[in-house]
Motif scaffolding. Structure first.
Motif, short mmCIF file in Angstrom:
data_model
loop_
_atom_site.label_atom_id
_atom_site.label_comp_id
_atom_site.label_asym_id
_atom_site.label_seq_id
_atom_site.Cartn_x
_atom_site.Cartn_y
_atom_site.Cartn_z
N ALA A 33 0.82 -1.22 0.00
CA ALA A 33 0.00 0.00 0.00
C ALA A 33 0.86 1.26 0.00
N GLY A 34 2.18 1.11 -0.04
CA GLY A 34 3.07 2.26 -0.14
C GLY A 34 3.62 2.77 1.17
N HIS A 35 3.48 1.98 2.23
CA HIS A 35 3.98 2.39 3.54
C HIS A 35 5.29 1.68 3.88
N GLU A 36 5.97 2.13 4.92
CA GLU A 36 7.19 1.49 5.38
C GLU A 36 6.86 0.56 6.54
N ARG A 37 7.63 -0.53 6.61
CA ARG A 37 7.37 -1.54 7.63
C ARG A 37 8.68 -2.02 8.22
N ILE A 38 8.73 -2.07 9.56
CA ILE A 38 9.88 -2.63 10.27
C ILE A 38 9.36 -3.76 11.14
N LYS A 44 18.88 -15.42 16.58
CA LYS A 44 20.11 -16.00 17.09
C LYS A 44 21.16 -14.93 17.35
N GLU A 45 21.16 -13.89 16.52
CA GLU A 45 22.10 -12.79 16.67
C GLU A 45 21.45 -11.51 16.16
N ASP A 46 22.07 -10.37 16.44
CA ASP A 46 21.55 -9.09 15.97
C ASP A 46 21.79 -8.96 14.47
N THR A 47 20.71 -8.79 13.72
CA THR A 47 20.83 -8.56 12.28
C THR A 47 19.77 -7.57 11.84
N THR A 48 20.07 -6.83 10.80
CA THR A 48 19.10 -5.93 10.17
C THR A 48 19.15 -6.21 8.68
N THR A 49 18.01 -6.52 8.11
CA THR A 49 17.95 -6.93 6.71
C THR A 49 16.89 -6.14 5.97
N GLU A 50 17.25 -5.55 4.86
CA GLU A 50 16.28 -4.89 4.01
C GLU A 50 15.74 -5.90 3.01
N THR A 51 14.43 -6.05 2.97
CA THR A 51 13.78 -6.98 2.06
C THR A 51 12.71 -6.23 1.27
N GLU A 52 12.14 -6.91 0.29
CA GLU A 52 11.08 -6.29 -0.49
C GLU A 52 9.83 -6.05 0.34
N ASN A 53 9.74 -6.72 1.50
CA ASN A 53 8.59 -6.55 2.38
C ASN A 53 8.93 -5.76 3.63
N GLY A 54 9.95 -4.90 3.53
CA GLY A 54 10.31 -4.06 4.65
C GLY A 54 11.61 -4.47 5.31
#
Length: 386
Positions: A33-38, A44-54
């Protein structure tokens, strides 16, 4: 207005069921719908991943069972929120992540509690007694409704837990993927056996033993049935012993939604027997495949099953066996068409639209400072190493 919605959840892992499906389906809808999602979950460990679904943020968290982790230090999840500064938060946890409501209040950010379970019935089942449970749960719920701006429930049964608490309740039924779960993906074998199935976690809070007990009762009555159990959990071996020589087959975890759909479609009747289920995504998935459902006569799943698409009975071996026999007498193409028609009343788009209406309402009620999205601190190709 572009929203930035943060979803927070515990107990989300590779073998998770309905809650994970709900969170993922809603999150994908927010992005579409054009919004941002986190999404903030234990890992298991600290990770941050950018995906097509936020953006998916895993917070290093201890295991509490073989299959699940829980964020034991809520301030670590709050640090993630400070990094991304959402316009509103959606919390699918009543325990260690509930402090996020106070975090949001201090910053003028809207907060939503998504109630995926009914604690009074669930906890009374664990302790095998109601004494003391209602008082403790009542105190917790009073605190939660004061701290969160809104509480989302998926059924009338789920709403009962918040009766007389002056909560800002939003009724948002969940949906089903009508393309993946479709009658065309399979059909029951014509081998003289009535194929029953149960798809879910093999754990006491889901009461899968009731399905086994019903199969044992049908076997005792001489009915030509086979119950196929799909799932894993801590009660699996106990239920193997419970089944004895009854025609119950334990298949373990089924990987992939496409394969789950095929198992539903290949069944004559699906069992969703937990009397304390607040909704029952497995009910909709079975119905969408054209498979009628037998459930308990109370709980959220019961609200999804009407006489056109299945039946229900008291949550015991005899009551459920009786309901299964009534459906067995009606098996045929018309019943499968009616099951599919019932599922078509529940779409994910309707759920997404309702949740976005809530988030937009909160965003206007509590204006949020505009901020830039910071660059991820960690990157990983696979966000599922939970």
């Amino acid at each position: 207005m572009t929203l930035r919605i943060a979803q927070l959840a515990n107990f989300v892992g590779p073998v998770s069921g309905g809650m994970r499906v709900a969170i993922e389906s809603l999150g994908q809808g927010y992005v579409a719908a054009g919004h941002e999602r986190i999404l903030v979950i234990p890992g298991k460990e600290d990770t941050t991943t950018e995906t097509e679904n936020g953006i998916i943020v895993q917070v290093r968290a201890p295991r509490i069972s073989r299959d699940y982790r829980m964020i034991a230090k809520p301030w670590r999840a709050l640090e993630v929120l400070d990094r991304f500064r959402p316009t509103s938060i959606e919390v699918s946890d009543k325990w260690t992540l509930s402090p996020a409501a106070r975090w949001a209040s201090k910053r003028g950010i809207g907060s939503v509690l998504f109630s995926h379970e009914r604690l009074d019935d669930m906890l009374s089942g664990w302790v095998r007694a109601q004494f003391g449970v209602e008082t403790a749960v009542g105190a917790l719920n009073r605190r939660l409704v004061k701290e969160f701006d809104a509480v989302v429930v998926t059924s009338a049964y789920a709403a009962e837990e918040f009766a007389d608490l002056d909560a800002n309740l939003w009724h948002v039924p969940l949906g089903v993927d009508l393309e993946t779960f479709h009658p065309s993906v399979g059909s029951p074998a014509d081998d003289g056996l009535v194929k029953l199935c149960y798809v879910g976690r093999m754990s006491h809070e889901k009461n899968p033993e009731l399905g086994v007990a019903a199969a044992i009762e049908l076997h005792r009555r001489g009915r030509p049935i086979q119950l196929n159990m799909y799932g894993v959990g801590p009660d699996l071996e106990r239920m193997r012993a419970q089944a004895g020589d009854a025609p119950v087959v334990f298949h373990g975890f089924v990987k992939g939604r496409d394969e789950v759909a095929r198992r539903f479609a290949a069944s004559d009747i699906s069992l969703s027997v937990c009397p304390s289920e607040t909704f029952g995504l497995a009910v909709l998935e079975a119905l969408a495949c054209g498979t009628p459902v037998v459930t308990s006569n109370r709980g959220g799943a019961h609200e999804l099953v009407d006489p056109t698409c299945g039946d229900y009975g008291t949550p015991d071996a005899v009551g459920l066996a009786d309901a299964i026999e009534r459906v067995m007498a009606r098996l045929g193409p018309d019943l499968r068409l009616a099951a599919r028609a019932r599922a078509e009343q529940y779409t994910w788009q309707a759920s997404i639209d309702r949740m976005l209406q809530l988030h937009e309402t909160l965003a206007h009620q509590v204006p949020n400072r505009p901020v830039r999205r910071p660059a991820p601190r960690h990157r990983t190709e696979n966000p599922e190493n939970l």
